[in-house]
Design a protein around this motif. Structure first.
Motif, PDB file in Angstrom:
ATOM      1  N   ASP A 213       0.811  -1.212   0.000  1.00 57.71           N
ATOM      2  CA  ASP A 213       0.000   0.000   0.000  1.00 57.71           C
ATOM      3  C   ASP A 213       0.845   1.264   0.000  1.00 57.71           C
ATOM      4  O   ASP A 213       0.402   2.316  -0.483  1.00 57.71           O
ATOM      5  CB  ASP A 213      -0.939   0.020   1.214  1.00 57.71           C
ATOM      6  CG  ASP A 213      -2.060   1.025   1.037  1.00 57.71           C
ATOM      7  OD1 ASP A 213      -2.816   0.905   0.060  1.00 57.71           O
ATOM      8  OD2 ASP A 213      -2.153   1.968   1.848  1.00 57.71           O
ATOM      9  N   ILE A 214       2.052   1.187   0.531  1.00 56.71           N
ATOM     10  CA  ILE A 214       2.963   2.333   0.534  1.00 56.71           C
ATOM     11  C   ILE A 214       3.159   2.878  -0.878  1.00 56.71           C
ATOM     12  O   ILE A 214       3.269   4.083  -1.101  1.00 56.71           O
ATOM     13  CB  ILE A 214       4.324   1.922   1.135  1.00 56.71           C
ATOM     14  CG1 ILE A 214       4.199   1.716   2.643  1.00 56.71           C
ATOM     15  CG2 ILE A 214       5.400   2.952   0.824  1.00 56.71           C
ATOM     16  CD1 ILE A 214       3.883   2.961   3.418  1.00 56.71           C
ATOM     17  N   LYS A 215       3.176   1.978  -1.856  1.00 59.63           N
ATOM     18  CA  LYS A 215       3.438   2.382  -3.236  1.00 59.63           C
ATOM     19  C   LYS A 215       2.401   3.373  -3.751  1.00 59.63           C
ATOM     20  O   LYS A 215       2.714   4.257  -4.550  1.00 59.63           O
ATOM     21  CB  LYS A 215       3.468   1.142  -4.139  1.00 59.63           C
ATOM     22  CG  LYS A 215       4.545   0.132  -3.785  1.00 59.63           C
ATOM     23  CD  LYS A 215       4.407  -1.131  -4.627  1.00 59.63           C
ATOM     24  CE  LYS A 215       5.410  -2.201  -4.226  1.00 59.63           C
ATOM     25  NZ  LYS A 215       5.234  -3.453  -5.004  1.00 59.63           N
ATOM     26  N   ASP A 216       1.157   3.217  -3.307  1.00 61.64           N
ATOM     27  CA  ASP A 216       0.081   4.067  -3.801  1.00 61.64           C
ATOM     28  C   ASP A 216      -0.301   5.170  -2.826  1.00 61.64           C
ATOM     29  O   ASP A 216      -1.243   5.927  -3.096  1.00 61.64           O
ATOM     30  CB  ASP A 216      -1.164   3.224  -4.104  1.00 61.64           C
ATOM     31  CG  ASP A 216      -0.983   2.338  -5.322  1.00 61.64           C
ATOM     32  OD1 ASP A 216      -0.294   2.771  -6.263  1.00 61.64           O
ATOM     33  OD2 ASP A 216      -1.518   1.214  -5.324  1.00 61.64           O
ATOM     34  N   MET A 220       3.568   8.485  -2.923  1.00 58.27           N
ATOM     35  CA  MET A 220       2.970   9.381  -3.915  1.00 58.27           C
ATOM     36  C   MET A 220       2.761  10.785  -3.358  1.00 58.27           C
ATOM     37  O   MET A 220       2.003  11.575  -3.911  1.00 58.27           O
ATOM     38  CB  MET A 220       1.630   8.806  -4.392  1.00 58.27           C
ATOM     39  CG  MET A 220       1.741   7.456  -5.078  1.00 58.27           C
ATOM     40  SD  MET A 220       2.729   7.505  -6.599  1.00 58.27           S
ATOM     41  CE  MET A 220       1.621   8.394  -7.682  1.00 58.27           C
ATOM     42  N   VAL A 221       3.462  11.112  -2.284  1.00 59.22           N
ATOM     43  CA  VAL A 221       3.349  12.435  -1.674  1.00 59.22           C
ATOM     44  C   VAL A 221       4.637  13.215  -1.883  1.00 59.22           C
ATOM     45  O   VAL A 221       5.734  12.672  -1.711  1.00 59.22           O
ATOM     46  CB  VAL A 221       3.068  12.331  -0.158  1.00 59.22           C
ATOM     47  CG1 VAL A 221       2.920  13.725   0.454  1.00 59.22           C
ATOM     48  CG2 VAL A 221       1.823  11.505   0.114  1.00 59.22           C
ATOM     49  N   LEU A 260      -6.794  -0.434   5.211  1.00 56.07           N
ATOM     50  CA  LEU A 260      -5.452   0.132   5.352  1.00 56.07           C
ATOM     51  C   LEU A 260      -5.223   1.229   4.319  1.00 56.07           C
ATOM     52  O   LEU A 260      -4.657   2.288   4.633  1.00 56.07           O
ATOM     53  CB  LEU A 260      -4.405  -0.971   5.202  1.00 56.07           C
ATOM     54  CG  LEU A 260      -2.943  -0.535   5.313  1.00 56.07           C
ATOM     55  CD1 LEU A 260      -2.653   0.063   6.680  1.00 56.07           C
ATOM     56  CD2 LEU A 260      -2.007  -1.721   5.038  1.00 56.07           C
ATOM     57  N   HIS A 261      -5.678   0.991   3.097  1.00 54.61           N
ATOM     58  CA  HIS A 261      -5.499   2.007   2.059  1.00 54.61           C
ATOM     59  C   HIS A 261      -6.293   3.264   2.392  1.00 54.61           C
ATOM     60  O   HIS A 261      -5.806   4.387   2.186  1.00 54.61           O
ATOM     61  CB  HIS A 261      -5.935   1.470   0.698  1.00 54.61           C
ATOM     62  CG  HIS A 261      -5.768   2.466  -0.402  1.00 54.61           C
ATOM     63  ND1 HIS A 261      -4.540   2.810  -0.931  1.00 54.61           N
ATOM     64  CD2 HIS A 261      -6.686   3.244  -1.051  1.00 54.61           C
ATOM     65  CE1 HIS A 261      -4.701   3.737  -1.853  1.00 54.61           C
ATOM     66  NE2 HIS A 261      -5.985   4.017  -1.949  1.00 54.61           N
ATOM     67  N   ALA A 262      -7.494   3.096   2.915  1.00 52.35           N
ATOM     68  CA  ALA A 262      -8.310   4.250   3.276  1.00 52.35           C
ATOM     69  C   ALA A 262      -7.613   5.092   4.345  1.00 52.35           C
ATOM     70  O   ALA A 262      -7.584   6.322   4.262  1.00 52.35           O
ATOM     71  CB  ALA A 262      -9.684   3.788   3.771  1.00 52.35           C
ATOM     72  N   ASP A 384      -6.217   1.922 -19.580  1.00 48.33           N
ATOM     73  CA  ASP A 384      -7.153   2.039 -18.463  1.00 48.33           C
ATOM     74  C   ASP A 384      -6.456   2.141 -17.099  1.00 48.33           C
ATOM     75  O   ASP A 384      -7.082   1.980 -16.052  1.00 48.33           O
ATOM     76  CB  ASP A 384      -8.121   0.855 -18.445  1.00 48.33           C
ATOM     77  CG  ASP A 384      -7.407  -0.489 -18.311  1.00 48.33           C
ATOM     78  OD1 ASP A 384      -6.152  -0.511 -18.217  1.00 48.33           O
ATOM     79  OD2 ASP A 384      -8.099  -1.519 -18.290  1.00 48.33           O
ATOM     80  N   GLN A 385      -5.162   2.405 -17.108  1.00 53.07           N
ATOM     81  CA  GLN A 385      -4.419   2.507 -15.845  1.00 53.07           C
ATOM     82  C   GLN A 385      -4.401   3.962 -15.354  1.00 53.07           C
ATOM     83  O   GLN A 385      -4.511   4.897 -16.156  1.00 53.07           O
ATOM     84  CB  GLN A 385      -2.989   2.006 -16.021  1.00 53.07           C
ATOM     85  CG  GLN A 385      -2.905   0.529 -16.372  1.00 53.07           C
ATOM     86  CD  GLN A 385      -3.485  -0.350 -15.289  1.00 53.07           C
ATOM     87  OE1 GLN A 385      -3.019  -0.354 -14.151  1.00 53.07           O
ATOM     88  NE2 GLN A 385      -4.532  -1.104 -15.636  1.00 53.07           N
ATOM     89  N   GLU A 386      -4.250   4.120 -14.049  1.00 56.19           N
ATOM     90  CA  GLU A 386      -4.238   5.469 -13.482  1.00 56.19           C
ATOM     91  C   GLU A 386      -3.416   5.511 -12.209  1.00 56.19           C
ATOM     92  O   GLU A 386      -3.074   4.475 -11.625  1.00 56.19           O
ATOM     93  CB  GLU A 386      -5.664   5.944 -13.206  1.00 56.19           C
ATOM     94  CG  GLU A 386      -6.441   5.072 -12.241  1.00 56.19           C
ATOM     95  CD  GLU A 386      -7.883   5.548 -12.105  1.00 56.19           C
ATOM     96  OE1 GLU A 386      -8.264   5.904 -10.975  1.00 56.19           O
ATOM     97  OE2 GLU A 386      -8.606   5.565 -13.128  1.00 56.19           O
ATOM     98  N   ALA A 387      -3.098   6.715 -11.772  1.00 55.18           N
ATOM     99  CA  ALA A 387      -2.356   6.921 -10.523  1.00 55.18           C
ATOM    100  C   ALA A 387      -2.660   8.321 -10.011  1.00 55.18           C
ATOM    101  O   ALA A 387      -2.969   9.232 -10.789  1.00 55.18           O
ATOM    102  CB  ALA A 387      -0.852   6.755 -10.741  1.00 55.18           C
ATOM    103  N   THR A 388      -2.556   8.478  -8.689  1.00 54.15           N
ATOM    104  CA  THR A 388      -2.799   9.760  -8.048  1.00 54.15           C
ATOM    105  C   THR A 388      -1.618  10.132  -7.168  1.00 54.15           C
ATOM    106  O   THR A 388      -1.122   9.305  -6.401  1.00 54.15           O
ATOM    107  CB  THR A 388      -4.074   9.711  -7.178  1.00 54.15           C
ATOM    108  OG1 THR A 388      -5.186   9.359  -8.000  1.00 54.15           O
ATOM    109  CG2 THR A 388      -4.337  11.062  -6.529  1.00 54.15           C
ATOM    110  N   ALA A 389      -1.155  11.353  -7.297  1.00 54.19           N
ATOM    111  CA  ALA A 389      -0.081  11.872  -6.448  1.00 54.19           C
ATOM    112  C   ALA A 389      -0.605  13.091  -5.698  1.00 54.19           C
ATOM    113  O   ALA A 389      -1.497  13.794  -6.183  1.00 54.19           O
ATOM    114  CB  ALA A 389       1.142  12.253  -7.288  1.00 54.19           C
TER     115      ALA A 389
END
Length: 407
Positions: A213-216, A220-221, A260-262, A384-389
């Motif tokens: 989960d650290i990866k996302d 990403m900060v 955990l992700h939340a 269809d892939q995505e990511a948020t920073a």
């Protein structure tokens, strides 16, 4: 899953306390303790900086080599980084003192420090602080909140969150607190994060869940492009919820990972929004990517760009800076297919279509960019892939805060 009030004391069996030990700051609390009534399995992730603070080295030993952990001692003001062999002696002395007053094993005590690099800890104050912390341990929401305040440095607000969810017919709770405002950059940041849960889960899967989960989330900060010496996220699970043991990657494990992700994502947003001198949380979403790696690379490049960050500070829809930051990221894409949007509580506006300016109102764009939380969404139309920073704007106050940080 439901968000509830609280932080590290929300889960069953966890207590916290805070104390004013006078380590560096005067007139405020600067030490915190987290304690579980029973031994916990522990997981951790740590800074990627080659220069690692002594607490990072100590906690790696506890997480990787000890069967259980039961307490965390954290001080703010002095980082115990670049302190030589004496730094590890400070960690051992801190753990030994905590073990003595709490009646636990020394190798079950995790330690954390945040603050100025290179200063030596005053162990008489640390030990006196532990003597104050132990009898003050309490399982109330307020005790957890005060602990979150005690670990702040340049933070302007305490950061905590808690959720409940169900596993095997049992109510499970997870809560966390963190600190982080400056020296924040992807691949862990100048931040300390402490997460507690009463879930019953194996040590191996606890570590895997956190590491993945650290990866996302924390990776990403970015606030200012500096990766710290002290970055630590610790996750403690004491099994008091009574759910069936999670030791395989089944639906129960999936529910645990979602919770955990939340928690982690919420804490990350709080860190980014409270960046040193920041006036706005800046979120960057890359959608329509061919691969997750491509989306991650692009989003990080935009969120770390000083020119983009200053544009956000000025509420200026200077979309060329965003496309430019995407272009030098190293990820391959067709700039003539990119659509770009800005979104906030004031609405959503498209400012670029197929790589050129869209027909939009500068006044409306400025209104949208004037909110305390702003999102840039770039669709590169490749998959269809995505990511948020997550990051923040760059203001004059960032320089003011860091120019005289040691004083």
């Amino acid at each position: 899953m439901e968000y509830i009030e609280g932080g590290v004391t929300a889960a069953k069996g966890f207590k916290a306390s805070s104390a004013a030990a006078g380590i560096k700051y005067q007139g405020r609390t600067d030490m915190a303790m987290i304690y579980s009534d029973v031994p916990c399995v522990a997981a951790g992730t740590f800074t990627t900086n080659i220069v690692k603070a002594a607490p990072v080295k100590w906690d790696r030993q506890v997480v990787y080599e000890s069967e259980h952990a039961q307490a965390v001692i954290c001080n703010s003001g002095i980082a115990n980084a670049c302190t030589g062999v004496q730094g590890m002696a400070y960690c051992e002395a801190t753990a030994a003192k905590a073990a003595e007053v709490l009646g636990v094993q020394k190798d079950a005590v995790l330690v954390a420090s945040t603050g100025v690099i290179g200063m030596q800890l005053k162990m008489d104050r640390i030990e006196a602080g532990i003597d104050m912390l132990a009898p003050a341990l309490d399982g109330s929401i307020e005790a957890g909140h005060l602990a979150a305040k005690a670990i702040m440095t340049t933070d302007t607000v305490p950061k905590e969150v808690a959720v409940t969810f169900e596993i095997g017919g049992k109510k499970v709770t997870m809560g966390g607190m963190c600190k982080g405002s400056g020296m924040i950059h992807p691949n862990m940041c100048t931040m300390l994060g402490f997460i507690t849960t009463d879930a019953n889960i194996s040590k191996a899967l606890l570590q895997e869940a956190l590491s993945e989960d650290i990866k996302d989330t924390y990776n990403m900060v970015s606030v200012d492009g500096d990766t710290s010496t002290n970055d630590t996220v610790l996750l403690l699970a004491n099994s008091q919820a009574g759910n069936p043991l999670i030791d395989t990657k089944n639906e129960d494990y999936k529910a645990f990972c979602e919770a955990l992700h939340a928690v982690n994502a919420c804490l990350c947003r709080k860190i980014a929004g409270d960046g040193e001198g920041a006036s706005a949380l800046f979120e960057v979403k890359i959608i329509g990517a061919e691969t997750k790696e491509q989306a991650v690379t692009l989003s990080k490049s935009v969120v770390t760009s000083s020119l983009v960050k200053t544009a956000i500070c000025g509420h200026d829809a200077n979309w060329g800076r965003i496309l430019c930051a995407m272009g030098y990221s190293g990820a391959q894409f067709d700039p003539e297919k990119v659509d770009l949007f800005f979104e906030s509580a004031s609405g959503k506006i498209q400012i670029m279509k197929d790589g050129v300016a869209a027909d939009y109102s500068e006044e409306e764009a400025t209104k949208i960019l004037s909110e305390p939380e702003v999102t840039a969404i770039a669709d590169i139309k490749m998959g269809d892939q995505e990511a948020t920073a997550w990051g923040c704007d760059l203001t004059y106050d960032y320089i003011k805060i860091n120019a005289d940080y040691r004083s």
